[in-house]
Each structure stands twice: as C-alpha cells, then as structure tokens.
Design a protein around this motif. Structure first.
Motif, PDB file in Angstrom:
ATOM      1  N   LEU A  21       0.866  -1.180   0.000  1.00  0.00           N
ATOM      2  CA  LEU A  21       0.000   0.000   0.000  1.00  0.00           C
ATOM      3  C   LEU A  21       0.902   1.228   0.000  1.00  0.00           C
ATOM      4  CD1 LEU A  21      -2.861   1.234   0.286  1.00  0.00           C
ATOM      5  CD2 LEU A  21      -2.558   1.067   2.770  1.00  0.00           C
ATOM      6  N   ILE A  22       0.966   1.944  -1.128  1.00  0.00           N
ATOM      7  CA  ILE A  22       1.911   3.050  -1.233  1.00  0.00           C
ATOM      8  C   ILE A  22       1.175   4.371  -1.456  1.00  0.00           C
ATOM      9  CG2 ILE A  22       3.747   1.530  -2.063  1.00  0.00           C
ATOM     10  CD1 ILE A  22       3.327   2.704  -4.852  1.00  0.00           C
ATOM     11  N   ASP A  23       1.573   5.353  -0.679  1.00  0.00           N
ATOM     12  CA  ASP A  23       1.031   6.705  -0.787  1.00  0.00           C
ATOM     13  C   ASP A  23       2.030   7.525  -1.592  1.00  0.00           C
ATOM     14  OD1 ASP A  23       0.345   9.460  -0.242  1.00  0.00           O
ATOM     15  OD2 ASP A  23      -0.827   8.757   1.483  1.00  0.00           O
ATOM     16  N   ALA A  33      -1.966  13.324   6.865  1.00  0.00           N
ATOM     17  CA  ALA A  33      -3.023  12.310   6.990  1.00  0.00           C
ATOM     18  C   ALA A  33      -2.752  11.185   6.013  1.00  0.00           C
ATOM     19  CB  ALA A  33      -4.400  12.919   6.708  1.00  0.00           C
ATOM     20  N   HIS A  34      -2.849   9.944   6.489  1.00  0.00           N
ATOM     21  CA  HIS A  34      -2.638   8.789   5.619  1.00  0.00           C
ATOM     22  C   HIS A  34      -3.248   7.548   6.249  1.00  0.00           C
ATOM     23  CE1 HIS A  34       0.880   8.828   8.367  1.00  0.00           C
ATOM     24  NE2 HIS A  34       0.690   7.532   8.376  1.00  0.00           N
ATOM     25  N   LEU A  35      -3.361   6.491   5.457  1.00  0.00           N
ATOM     26  CA  LEU A  35      -3.823   5.207   5.978  1.00  0.00           C
ATOM     27  C   LEU A  35      -2.730   4.610   6.856  1.00  0.00           C
ATOM     28  CD1 LEU A  35      -5.614   5.724   3.393  1.00  0.00           C
ATOM     29  CD2 LEU A  35      -5.795   3.230   3.214  1.00  0.00           C
ATOM     30  N   LEU A  36      -3.121   3.831   7.859  1.00  0.00           N
ATOM     31  CA  LEU A  36      -2.179   3.329   8.855  1.00  0.00           C
ATOM     32  C   LEU A  36      -0.996   2.601   8.227  1.00  0.00           C
ATOM     33  CD1 LEU A  36      -1.254   2.701  11.725  1.00  0.00           C
ATOM     34  CD2 LEU A  36      -2.840   0.763  11.754  1.00  0.00           C
ATOM     35  N   PHE A  37      -1.249   1.661   7.344  1.00  0.00           N
ATOM     36  CA  PHE A  37      -0.160   0.849   6.808  1.00  0.00           C
ATOM     37  C   PHE A  37       0.310   1.311   5.423  1.00  0.00           C
ATOM     38  CE2 PHE A  37      -1.703  -2.037  10.124  1.00  0.00           C
ATOM     39  CZ  PHE A  37      -0.497  -2.320  10.742  1.00  0.00           C
ATOM     40  N   ALA A  38      -0.033   2.541   5.065  1.00  0.00           N
ATOM     41  CA  ALA A  38       0.500   3.098   3.819  1.00  0.00           C
ATOM     42  C   ALA A  38       1.975   3.430   4.006  1.00  0.00           C
ATOM     43  CB  ALA A  38      -0.275   4.347   3.428  1.00  0.00           C
ATOM     44  N   VAL A  39       2.754   3.198   2.973  1.00  0.00           N
ATOM     45  CA  VAL A  39       4.176   3.524   2.966  1.00  0.00           C
ATOM     46  C   VAL A  39       4.369   4.704   2.018  1.00  0.00           C
ATOM     47  CG1 VAL A  39       6.480   2.686   2.352  1.00  0.00           C
ATOM     48  CG2 VAL A  39       4.847   1.157   3.482  1.00  0.00           C
ATOM     49  N   GLY A 305      17.466  -1.552  15.503  1.00  0.00           N
ATOM     50  CA  GLY A 305      16.652  -0.574  16.215  1.00  0.00           C
ATOM     51  C   GLY A 305      15.790   0.242  15.285  1.00  0.00           C
ATOM     52  N   GLN A 306      16.350   0.639  14.152  1.00  0.00           N
ATOM     53  CA  GLN A 306      15.597   1.421  13.191  1.00  0.00           C
ATOM     54  C   GLN A 306      14.583   0.576  12.432  1.00  0.00           C
ATOM     55  OE1 GLN A 306      16.401   4.323  14.707  1.00  0.00           O
ATOM     56  NE2 GLN A 306      15.904   5.111  12.687  1.00  0.00           N
ATOM     57  N   LEU A 307      14.879  -0.702  12.243  1.00  0.00           N
ATOM     58  CA  LEU A 307      13.938  -1.588  11.574  1.00  0.00           C
ATOM     59  C   LEU A 307      12.653  -1.721  12.391  1.00  0.00           C
ATOM     60  CD1 LEU A 307      13.271  -3.498   9.257  1.00  0.00           C
ATOM     61  CD2 LEU A 307      14.546  -5.303  10.447  1.00  0.00           C
ATOM     62  N   VAL A 308      12.767  -1.696  13.707  1.00  0.00           N
ATOM     63  CA  VAL A 308      11.586  -1.728  14.571  1.00  0.00           C
ATOM     64  C   VAL A 308      10.951  -0.345  14.651  1.00  0.00           C
ATOM     65  CG1 VAL A 308      10.759  -2.179  16.922  1.00  0.00           C
ATOM     66  CG2 VAL A 308      12.496  -3.662  15.898  1.00  0.00           C
ATOM     67  N   GLN A 309      11.771   0.698  14.774  1.00  0.00           N
ATOM     68  CA  GLN A 309      11.295   2.070  14.917  1.00  0.00           C
ATOM     69  C   GLN A 309      10.630   2.610  13.651  1.00  0.00           C
ATOM     70  OE1 GLN A 309      11.036   4.693  16.850  1.00  0.00           O
ATOM     71  NE2 GLN A 309      11.258   6.480  15.534  1.00  0.00           N
ATOM     72  N   ALA A 310      11.113   2.191  12.491  1.00  0.00           N
ATOM     73  CA  ALA A 310      10.624   2.735  11.224  1.00  0.00           C
ATOM     74  C   ALA A 310      10.518   1.610  10.201  1.00  0.00           C
ATOM     75  CB  ALA A 310      11.561   3.835  10.728  1.00  0.00           C
ATOM     76  N   THR A 311       9.748   0.581  10.517  1.00  0.00           N
ATOM     77  CA  THR A 311       9.655  -0.604   9.666  1.00  0.00           C
ATOM     78  C   THR A 311       9.258  -0.242   8.248  1.00  0.00           C
ATOM     79  OG1 THR A 311       8.933  -1.799  11.648  1.00  0.00           O
ATOM     80  CG2 THR A 311       8.714  -2.932   9.556  1.00  0.00           C
ATOM     81  N   ASP A 312       8.375   0.738   8.098  1.00  0.00           N
ATOM     82  CA  ASP A 312       7.867   1.094   6.776  1.00  0.00           C
ATOM     83  C   ASP A 312       8.910   1.765   5.890  1.00  0.00           C
ATOM     84  OD1 ASP A 312       7.666   3.181   8.692  1.00  0.00           O
ATOM     85  OD2 ASP A 312       6.299   4.289   7.417  1.00  0.00           O
ATOM     86  N   GLU A 313      10.058   2.121   6.425  1.00  0.00           N
ATOM     87  CA  GLU A 313      11.125   2.680   5.600  1.00  0.00           C
ATOM     88  C   GLU A 313      12.000   1.582   4.986  1.00  0.00           C
ATOM     89  OE1 GLU A 313      13.342   5.715   7.553  1.00  0.00           O
ATOM     90  OE2 GLU A 313      11.546   6.802   8.211  1.00  0.00           O
ATOM     91  N   TYR A 314      11.804   0.349   5.423  1.00  0.00           N
ATOM     92  CA  TYR A 314      12.597  -0.773   4.921  1.00  0.00           C
ATOM     93  C   TYR A 314      11.752  -1.827   4.212  1.00  0.00           C
ATOM     94  CZ  TYR A 314      16.094   1.197   8.078  1.00  0.00           C
ATOM     95  OH  TYR A 314      16.956   2.048   8.709  1.00  0.00           O
ATOM     96  N   VAL A 315      10.498  -1.966   4.628  1.00  0.00           N
ATOM     97  CA  VAL A 315       9.643  -3.048   4.153  1.00  0.00           C
ATOM     98  C   VAL A 315       8.279  -2.466   3.794  1.00  0.00           C
ATOM     99  CG1 VAL A 315       8.491  -5.182   4.807  1.00  0.00           C
ATOM    100  CG2 VAL A 315      10.824  -4.743   5.598  1.00  0.00           C
ATOM    101  N   ALA A 316       7.835  -2.658   2.559  1.00  0.00           N
ATOM    102  CA  ALA A 316       6.546  -2.109   2.140  1.00  0.00           C
ATOM    103  C   ALA A 316       5.501  -3.172   1.851  1.00  0.00           C
ATOM    104  CB  ALA A 316       6.726  -1.227   0.897  1.00  0.00           C
ATOM    105  N   VAL A 317       5.903  -4.431   1.782  1.00  0.00           N
ATOM    106  CA  VAL A 317       4.958  -5.490   1.411  1.00  0.00           C
ATOM    107  C   VAL A 317       4.419  -6.165   2.673  1.00  0.00           C
ATOM    108  CG1 VAL A 317       4.612  -7.620   0.108  1.00  0.00           C
ATOM    109  CG2 VAL A 317       6.183  -5.866  -0.758  1.00  0.00           C
ATOM    110  N   ARG A 318       3.171  -5.898   2.936  1.00  0.00           N
ATOM    111  CA  ARG A 318       2.513  -6.494   4.094  1.00  0.00           C
ATOM    112  C   ARG A 318       2.439  -8.004   3.896  1.00  0.00           C
ATOM    113  NH1 ARG A 318      -0.606  -4.744   8.369  1.00  0.00           N
ATOM    114  NH2 ARG A 318      -2.687  -5.625   8.687  1.00  0.00           N
ATOM    115  N   ASN A 319       2.677  -8.776   4.974  1.00  0.00           N
ATOM    116  CA  ASN A 319       2.645 -10.248   4.963  1.00  0.00           C
ATOM    117  C   ASN A 319       3.805 -10.876   4.199  1.00  0.00           C
ATOM    118  OD1 ASN A 319       0.170 -10.368   6.457  1.00  0.00           O
ATOM    119  ND2 ASN A 319      -0.937  -9.877   4.576  1.00  0.00           N
ATOM    120  N   ALA A 320       4.861 -10.114   3.970  1.00  0.00           N
ATOM    121  CA  ALA A 320       6.054 -10.673   3.335  1.00  0.00           C
ATOM    122  C   ALA A 320       6.853 -11.492   4.342  1.00  0.00           C
ATOM    123  CB  ALA A 320       6.915  -9.543   2.771  1.00  0.00           C
TER     124      ALA A 320
END
Length: 524
Positions: A21-23, A33-39, A305-320
């Motif tokens: 889900l990409i914004d 404003a954005h959807l929760l799991f939008a990257v 630490g950053q992978l947990v803090q900002a997961t959406d900056e590294y991974v965009a595919v939900r359920n990967a």
C-alpha cells in the motif's frame, strides 16, 4: 486505470495475502493524513526507492493519492506499469474517499512502529523515570548509566549529558560491559518515546539483572524540563568482550525461546529467493560500519533498532517474509522478537549470519528502477552559461534552502510540469538534484513541453564540492515545500509547542489503532 474501492482495500488489509500500500504524495503531505499501513513512496522519487521497498514486480500494489480530482494516482499507476509492476490498482476517491466513508486516518510518520511502542508500554508496564529524576541522580553521582538508543548521527546531534550511544538492537549485545555491576541503574533514552520504551523492554526481556527504566519523553522531555542537552558527543558503546558476549548470547536465546523466533539455513533462504509469488526481504541488522566492512550479497543494511522504529522505511509489502542476519545472532534475534510481536508472521534469523557465506564490502547500493537519460551538461559548461539558462533543483527543499546554485528555482519532480509552464519555451533548462540521478530520471518528462532540457552531471553535490558560488534561502521555490516532514526539534520556531504536541500525539495512538482495526500487535 484500475481502481479498488475503500471497502475492498480494508478487506485486503485484514487478509493474509501480500499487499504493498503506497502513498505517492510528498512526505509532508503524507504526514498530515494517511492510511495506517501506507508507505510513503512519493511519485517524485519513486524510481529511487520502489525497487527495495517492493522488490517483486507481480506484488499486488495499491496506490493512494489525495482525491479523485488529483491526477497523481493515475500518473503513479502509469509509471509503475512502465517500471514493470503488473498488478497495480488505485484507491478509488483517494484519501478523500477513504475519509468520506468514516475510515481512520493517521498523522505523523512511522506510525505503526510508534503506536507499537505505546502498546508495549501499556501491555508490559515498561518502567520509566522523568528527566528531573535522572538529573538528580546524575548530579548526586549515583550509580547510573544513560544509554541512547538512537543511531549515532541522531545522538551526535544532541544527547543527554554523560550518555553513551547504543542503538536499539545493540542494547542486549553491548550493555553487559557498559553496566557490568548489577547494582547500576540503566536508563534508556531516545528523542521521544518509542525507542526508549522498546530499548528498555528489550533489556527486561533479555533478563539483565540491572534495574532498567525508560527516560520519559527522551531528549525532548529533558529539554522541556529546562535542562541543557549535550551536542557533538562521540561516546559509543564498544563491542563486548568474551564475558559480555556470553551473557548476550544467553539473553538472546531466552528471548528467542519466549517469542518463538525461528532459525533458517542458508540453503533454504536461497530457495526462497527463487520462489515465485512470494516476497522475501534479506536484512542485515548490524551497524552501517559493520555492514560496510563485509556483508552477504543481497542483504540490505537495516539496523535493528531502526527496523523496529521505522519498519515502513525498509519493508513495504505487508505479509512478506523477513530474514534477518548479523554476526553473532544477538541483534537478529532481538529484532526478530519485536517484529513478531508487531504482527509479522514469517520472521527468521539466518543460521550463521554473516558467517554463512562469502562477503562483499561497501554500503548498500539502492536498487534503481527506471532509465537514466544521458544528456548532461558539465559544471564547467553550466558555470560558463549560468546567466543564459534556467536551473531547476529537484532535490530536498532543506538542502536547497541551505545551499543551491545561484539563481536556481526549486520544485518537487511531481510538479515539474507546472514549473516548466512558467518558463518561456525557448529558454534552455538545466535540471539538478543532489547527485544528478533524479535529474536524469526526470529528463524525458521535462522535454515533453518542448523545452531544451539537460541534467547537470554530478548534480549539486559536485557543483558545491568544486567550491563554486552558492545561494541560500527559499526565494526560488515553486509550490509548497511539502516534500519533507520536520521533526519537532527541527522547526524554526515554537519548538517546545511542537515537542509537546508530538508527545501528546504519540500517547494517543493506541486509541486510534483500536478504532482502525488493521493492526495485529501481539501480547506475550
């Protein structure tokens, strides 16, 4: 253009299939404003980031733009098709359509991770201390150590006096030599709340004997309490000795057992990488310096630490599927334990880590999608004809404001057509960006209106490195400087108000998460 209705997208978000889900708006607009799991994948820089965030071309992708009247969604759909993505839809009605149906929208950035931090504190009762309490302990010379769980560049910018840098995933590995006496009180801080909470709970989960607490509201809380921050500090926790590493390994094993962290052999990972219809991210969770010294091919540097803090900056595919590697197993297991609690179903630690195969050196090179046009102008040529051309800078607005080529205009690439429309058709144009890559990516679209357009070879960085003249300020900006989200302490004025608003926003996130209903945070 293929569309998907908000209700259908909501069902996809609740499902178990892969979805990106990409914004495609600019980061500043996204943060409003954005959807929760939008990257956030701005159309302006899509080719620079989409290859790493969505590595598989047949991944289902849903594009979010502002509204049905905005052509950004259509343009993003078209560009993704050109880049090879085969299953792309656009959210019908965009953000406005989602809002009109009463569905939840979130402000800020890295929201799932920050909401998870609040969930952890609420679920486990993570202990905390105030800035005043820590200041008193330090002033009284009590046996206390303060460890900063942020990356070095953030720590170096500002930190709690006496603190030592120990980024999130490093805590369970390095704390044993920094605080060998069980009587030492360990205080974990970050800029605000999330990494302080996760870091503190990491040490508690690891079972260290010391009393541990998070510094409430981090460096922002320290500043708001009226205490001075330290700047340009260089204290970094060293890698542990033999005793420390033995304690760290034992701690990581306890955590892996509690949270069900599985290992995976290298041969299986190699098979996964060839598996059709499934996305596997390969992530090296060590520090950037360690990564550059030697890493497994195909593994991207994603400090734990950053992978947990900002997961959406590294991974965009939900359920990967996520495969984590380090050098000793501690950081990968600690990071995996948090990702599992965040709701990722398929998280694995690579057996043998970086020692499981031959290594390559150097930093990660982002996967570039798209075609780089080769029509360029050199800095010498531009300098000789600067008065006769219009320079348009497509780089980040803060960098432009700080220093740019004299007379250069600025705009985001997604609005380049608007900028070109204001320039006489017979005026030659030179595009620039930090290293020239984005300018070359934009060349073909810039030529459509009929302008003579070239890109600056080496970009603005080369121009400045050669000691050429530069200007400052935003006088030449065309359109809103909405390409970046500013941290509370980066605002020019009223920083204290922005800090308080930010901290209040973080604490309120669990309520929003509950209303949205698409998060899968797990209690253990």
């Amino acid at each position: 253009m293929h569309e998907i209705a908000p209700a259908a997208l909501k069902r996809m978000l609740l499902g178990e299939s892969e979805l990106a889900l990409i914004d495609v708006r600019e980061q500043g607009a996204f943060a409003e404003a954005h959807l929760l799991f939008a990257v956030c994948v701005p159309l302006s820089s899509m080719e620079l980031v989409i290859g790493d965030l969505v590595p598989r071309n047949d991944t289902p992708v849903v594009v979010v733009a502002e509204s049905a009247d905005d052509d950004l969604g259509r343009r993003a759909w078209e560009r993704l098709g050109v880049l090879g993505y085969t299953d792309v839809r656009v959210l019908a009605g965009g953000l406005a359509g989602w809002r009109a149906r009463g569905l939840e929208l979130f402000s800020g950035v890295n929201v799932p991770s920050k909401a998870f931090g609040e969930f952890v504190e609420e679920t486990y009762g993570t202990p905390r201390v105030t800035a005043g309490q820590v200041k008193s302990m330090l002033d009284e010379g009590r046996d206390v150590v303060v460890v900063d769980s942020r990356p070095y560049d953030e720590y170096h910018r500002m930190n709690i006096p006496s603190s030592t840098d120990m980024p999130g995933a490093e805590l369970a590995l390095r704390i044993h030599d920094v605080a060998p006496d069980p009587g030492t009180f360990v205080v974990v801080n970050c800029a605000g709340r999330t990494r302080s909470i996760i870091g503190t709970q990491s040490l508690i989960n690891a079972g260290i004997e010391n009393r541990v607490a998070a510094l409430k509201d981090g460096t922002m809380g320290w500043h708001l309490a009226g205490f001075e921050l330290e700047h340009a500090a260089t204290r970094v926790a060293p890698l542990p000795g033999d005793v420390g590493i033995a304690k760290a390994l034992a701690a990581a094993e306890r955590v892996a057992e509690r949270f069900g962290v599985p290992n995976v052999e290298r041969a299986t990972v190699d098979e996964w990488r060839q598996e059709p219809g499934r996305t596997t991210y390969l992530l090296d969770v060590r520090s950037p310096d360690e990564y550059a010294e030697g890493h497994l091919p195909g593994f991207r540097n994603s400090p734990g630490g950053q992978l947990v803090q900002a997961t959406d900056e590294y991974v965009a595919v939900r359920n990967a599927r996520l495969v984590l590697a380090d050098s000793e197993g501690v950081r990968a297991k600690m990071t995996a334990s948090w990702l599992i609690q965040m709701g990722w179903e398929d998280v694995f630690v690579l057996e043998g880590g970086a020692g499981s195969g031959s290594l390559v050196t150097g930093p990660w090179q982002p996967t570039l999608r798209g075609t780089l046009a080769d029509a360029t102008v050199t800095t010498d040529e531009l300098a000789a004809h600067l008065d006769a051309v219009t320079v348009i800078d497509l780089g980040p607005s803060p960098a432009y404001e700080q220093r740019h080529i004299p007379g250069a205009l600025w705009c985001v690439r997604a609005r380049l057509g608007t900028a070109l429309a204001e320039i006489p058709a017979d005026d030659p144009v030179v595009l620039t960006s930090p290293d020239g890559t984005l300018a070359r990516l934009a060349l073909d679209e810039a030529r459509e209106p009929g302008h003579e357009v070239q890109a600056l070879e080496g970009g603005t960085e080369r121009w400045l490195a050669e000691g050429r003249a530069a200007e400052t300020g935003l006088a030449g900006a065309i359109g809103a400087t909405d390409d970046v989200w500013y941290k509370p302490y980066e605002h020019r004025g009223a920083q204290e108000r922005f800090m308080r608003d930010y901290l209040t926003w973080e604490v309120a996130l669990p309520g929003q998460i509950a209303r949205d209903g698409t998060a899968r945070f797990r209690r253990y």
